[in-house]
Design an enzyme around this catalytic site. Sequence first.
Site, mmCIF file in Angstrom:
data_model
loop_
_atom_site.group_PDB
_atom_site.id
_atom_site.type_symbol
_atom_site.label_atom_id
_atom_site.label_comp_id
_atom_site.label_asym_id
_atom_site.label_seq_id
_atom_site.Cartn_x
_atom_site.Cartn_y
_atom_site.Cartn_z
ATOM 1 C CG HIS A 1 -2.074 -0.897 1.097
ATOM 2 N ND1 HIS A 1 -3.205 -0.789 1.858
ATOM 3 C CD2 HIS A 1 -2.290 -1.942 0.258
ATOM 4 C CE1 HIS A 1 -4.071 -1.731 1.508
ATOM 5 N NE2 HIS A 1 -3.530 -2.452 0.544
ATOM 6 C CE1 TYR B 1 -5.614 3.973 11.318
ATOM 7 C CE2 TYR B 1 -5.002 4.071 9.004
ATOM 8 C CZ TYR B 1 -4.831 3.548 10.272
ATOM 9 O OH TYR B 1 -3.874 2.589 10.482
ATOM 10 N N PRO C 1 -3.890 0.578 18.963
ATOM 11 C CG PRO C 1 -5.726 -0.764 18.456
ATOM 12 C CD PRO C 1 -5.083 -0.014 19.569
ATOM 13 C CE LYS D 1 3.878 3.394 13.194
ATOM 14 N NZ LYS D 1 4.423 3.077 11.877
ATOM 15 C CE1 TYR E 1 -0.979 3.928 9.457
ATOM 16 C CE2 TYR E 1 -0.065 2.984 7.438
ATOM 17 C CZ TYR E 1 -1.019 2.977 8.452
ATOM 18 O OH TYR E 1 -2.007 2.020 8.463
HETATM 19 C C1 LIG Z 1 -6.525 -8.666 20.000
HETATM 20 C C2 LIG Z 1 -5.336 -7.919 19.477
HETATM 21 C C3 LIG Z 1 -5.429 -7.228 18.278
HETATM 22 C C4 LIG Z 1 -4.344 -6.509 17.795
HETATM 23 N N1 LIG Z 1 -4.466 -5.818 16.640
HETATM 24 C C5 LIG Z 1 -3.431 -5.105 16.193
HETATM 25 C C6 LIG Z 1 -3.534 -4.348 15.010
HETATM 26 O O1 LIG Z 1 -4.569 -4.326 14.369
HETATM 27 N N2 LIG Z 1 -2.445 -3.652 14.595
HETATM 28 C C7 LIG Z 1 -1.260 -3.657 15.308
HETATM 29 O O2 LIG Z 1 -0.271 -3.032 14.886
HETATM 30 N N3 LIG Z 1 -1.145 -4.358 16.436
HETATM 31 C C8 LIG Z 1 -2.186 -5.065 16.890
HETATM 32 N N4 LIG Z 1 -2.070 -5.773 18.023
HETATM 33 C C9 LIG Z 1 -0.781 -5.730 18.706
HETATM 34 C C10 LIG Z 1 0.211 -6.753 18.127
HETATM 35 O O3 LIG Z 1 -0.456 -7.912 17.755
HETATM 36 C C11 LIG Z 1 1.253 -7.020 19.201
HETATM 37 O O4 LIG Z 1 1.901 -5.801 19.481
HETATM 38 C C12 LIG Z 1 2.267 -8.087 18.822
HETATM 39 O O5 LIG Z 1 1.660 -9.350 18.812
HETATM 40 C C13 LIG Z 1 3.446 -8.078 19.782
HETATM 41 O O6 LIG Z 1 4.258 -9.184 19.552
HETATM 42 P P1 LIG Z 1 5.017 -9.899 20.740
HETATM 43 O O7 LIG Z 1 5.792 -11.006 20.119
HETATM 44 O O8 LIG Z 1 5.721 -8.897 21.549
HETATM 45 O O9 LIG Z 1 3.873 -10.466 21.706
HETATM 46 P P2 LIG Z 1 2.748 -11.554 21.419
HETATM 47 O O10 LIG Z 1 2.356 -11.581 19.999
HETATM 48 O O11 LIG Z 1 1.700 -11.340 22.453
HETATM 49 O O12 LIG Z 1 3.486 -12.930 21.711
HETATM 50 C C14 LIG Z 1 3.788 -13.368 23.019
HETATM 51 C C15 LIG Z 1 3.764 -14.895 23.032
HETATM 52 O O13 LIG Z 1 4.174 -15.340 24.317
HETATM 53 C C16 LIG Z 1 3.348 -16.410 24.707
HETATM 54 N N5 LIG Z 1 3.413 -16.507 26.165
HETATM 55 C C17 LIG Z 1 2.740 -15.775 27.095
HETATM 56 N N6 LIG Z 1 3.097 -16.160 28.330
HETATM 57 C C18 LIG Z 1 4.033 -17.128 28.178
HETATM 58 C C19 LIG Z 1 4.776 -17.912 29.084
HETATM 59 N N7 LIG Z 1 4.637 -17.788 30.407
HETATM 60 N N8 LIG Z 1 5.659 -18.810 28.601
HETATM 61 C C20 LIG Z 1 5.801 -18.973 27.261
HETATM 62 N N9 LIG Z 1 5.100 -18.258 26.349
HETATM 63 C C21 LIG Z 1 4.235 -17.353 26.810
HETATM 64 C C22 LIG Z 1 1.994 -16.052 24.157
HETATM 65 O O14 LIG Z 1 1.156 -17.182 24.021
HETATM 66 C C23 LIG Z 1 2.374 -15.449 22.811
HETATM 67 O O15 LIG Z 1 2.412 -16.407 21.791
HETATM 68 C C24 LIG Z 1 -3.140 -6.496 18.530
HETATM 69 C C25 LIG Z 1 -3.037 -7.205 19.724
HETATM 70 C C26 LIG Z 1 -4.122 -7.889 20.217
HETATM 71 C C27 LIG Z 1 -3.995 -8.621 21.516
#
Ligand SMILES: Cc1cc2nc3c(=O)[nH]c(=O)nc-3n(C[C@H](O)[C@H](O)[C@H](O)COP(=O)(O)OP(=O)(O)OC[C@H]3O[C@@H](n4cnc5c(N)ncnc54)[C@H](O)[C@@H]3O)c2cc1C
Length: 410
Positions: free
Chosen positions: A90, A219, A311, A315, A403
């Site tokens: 995009h 948006y 969200p 980011k 962005y």
């Molecule tokens: C419902 C939802 C919708 C979202 N929508 C958007 C969006 O539209 N746009 C956007 O930019 N961002 C969005 N986000 C945010 C984005 O998805 C997150 O910022 C991103 O997933 C962060 O990645 P991460 O690897 O840090 O954490 P996560 O993706 O949360 O990964 C953490 C992992 O650790 C695992 N875990 C937890 N506890 C333990 C443990 N004790 N031992 C081992 N493993 C464990 C979890 O199961 C998970 O798989 C959204 C988040 C949510 C929750």
Amino acid sequence: MLFRGQDTSESLFPEDSSMRTQVAILGAGPAGLLLSQLLSLHRIESIVLEKKSRSYVESRIRAGVLEHGTAQLLCDAGVGERMKKEGLRHEGINLGFSGQLHRVNLSELTQGKAVTVYGQHEVLKDLIAARLRDGGQILFEVDAVSVDALLTKEPCVRFRYQGENLELRSDWLAGCDGFHGVCRPSIPPEALKVFEKTYPFGWLGILAEAAPSWDELIYAYHQDGFALFSMRSPTVTRLYLQCDPDEDLSKWPDERIWENLERRLSFVGPKKVRRGKVLQKGVTSMRSFVVEPMRHGRLFLAGDAAHIVPPTGAKGMNLAVGDVWFLARALDFFYSQGRTDLLESYSENCLRRVWKTQRFSWWMTTMMHRFERHDEFEHRRQLAELDYVTGSVAASTALAENYVGLPWAG
Ligand SMILES: Cc1cc2nc3c(=O)[nH]c(=O)nc-3n(C[C@H](O)[C@H](O)[C@H](O)COP(=O)(O)OP(=O)(O)OC[C@H]3O[C@@H](n4cnc5c(N)ncnc54)[C@H](O)[C@@H]3O)c2cc1C
């Protein structure tokens, strides 16, 4: 012992049920899996422990907008092939208000940069496939996880896996276990400073089996509240509505959702929201959250474990990717050159970018949402701000460069 999701039949554990690696990674989200992939390219060994099953991780619908640098890094890390074929590039986004759409030309304003629409779960599928193909170690469905000895040279993770109590020792521990993980709460509270802001609204999101009506994201600021039009593929639309933070989903039958989307996403021109079968429905609360520092002894926090953004700026996943880019580089310098300076400055380097991204996400959120339904001064001010942002090259350039993503460093 065999491991689910692994190609190898070799046991990782010696007789005493303890094992060792260079970097123990908690969490198989974007942060944990990409870190493991980047480390393997530097020939640094890691083991990823994940609480959920592989199928759960691969089907969890979350983010979907990849910054320019994120898409580039996935390609450099050898996991960008499918994204290049199936992702949607995009070069612009639209701001909608007062019944009009205003396009912000991202590419023109950022010397050719763009974002890629490609679901977070698709990124995770690609990373898991690559790690397992290359003999990487991911243990899914671990339980009762705790971390210990963070201030020693050999931090330790204890967990249950396939009915056994196990222990993983390592040189370094990467806390990539998300907002609800165990790593951040294992740091003594007096060692962390917490910054937090909650917003008085949430997002009601749906995933619908409908071809997107528009080619780019919209948006929309509307008197009734914010709406976001986005897509995940040529046949699947992702739509959001501003709602109460504790909104009761049972009060939102599909018909009410579509009516609201149609009203808030109504603009001059023939295009209208296209309805389709609702595949998924949920409410997300909105908060800004940061902990400082992002390191405690040999534990490094990355991604949602250290910070959450609303969200609106798309980011969350991109920030997680930025953190592990820093961390992989710092660990490479440590193992290849014995340098600890980048490990020492990890938290400071990440936080500089995290705070700029927090600022952008907060700004987009305050510009696009209705805070007080009856505050007419605020309403006029927000309309003036949108008018300015879409009418001024300087202001739309500031939006565009944030962005598509600020540079990782500097
Ligand atoms: C419902 C939802 C919708 C979202 N929508 C958007 C969006 O539209 N746009 C956007 O930019 N961002 C969005 N986000 C945010 C984005 O998805 C997150 O910022 C991103 O997933 C962060 O990645 P991460 O690897 O840090 O954490 P996560 O993706 O949360 O990964 C953490 C992992 O650790 C695992 N875990 C937890 N506890 C333990 C443990 N004790 N031992 C081992 N493993 C464990 C979890 O199961 C998970 O798989 C959204 C988040 C949510 C929750």
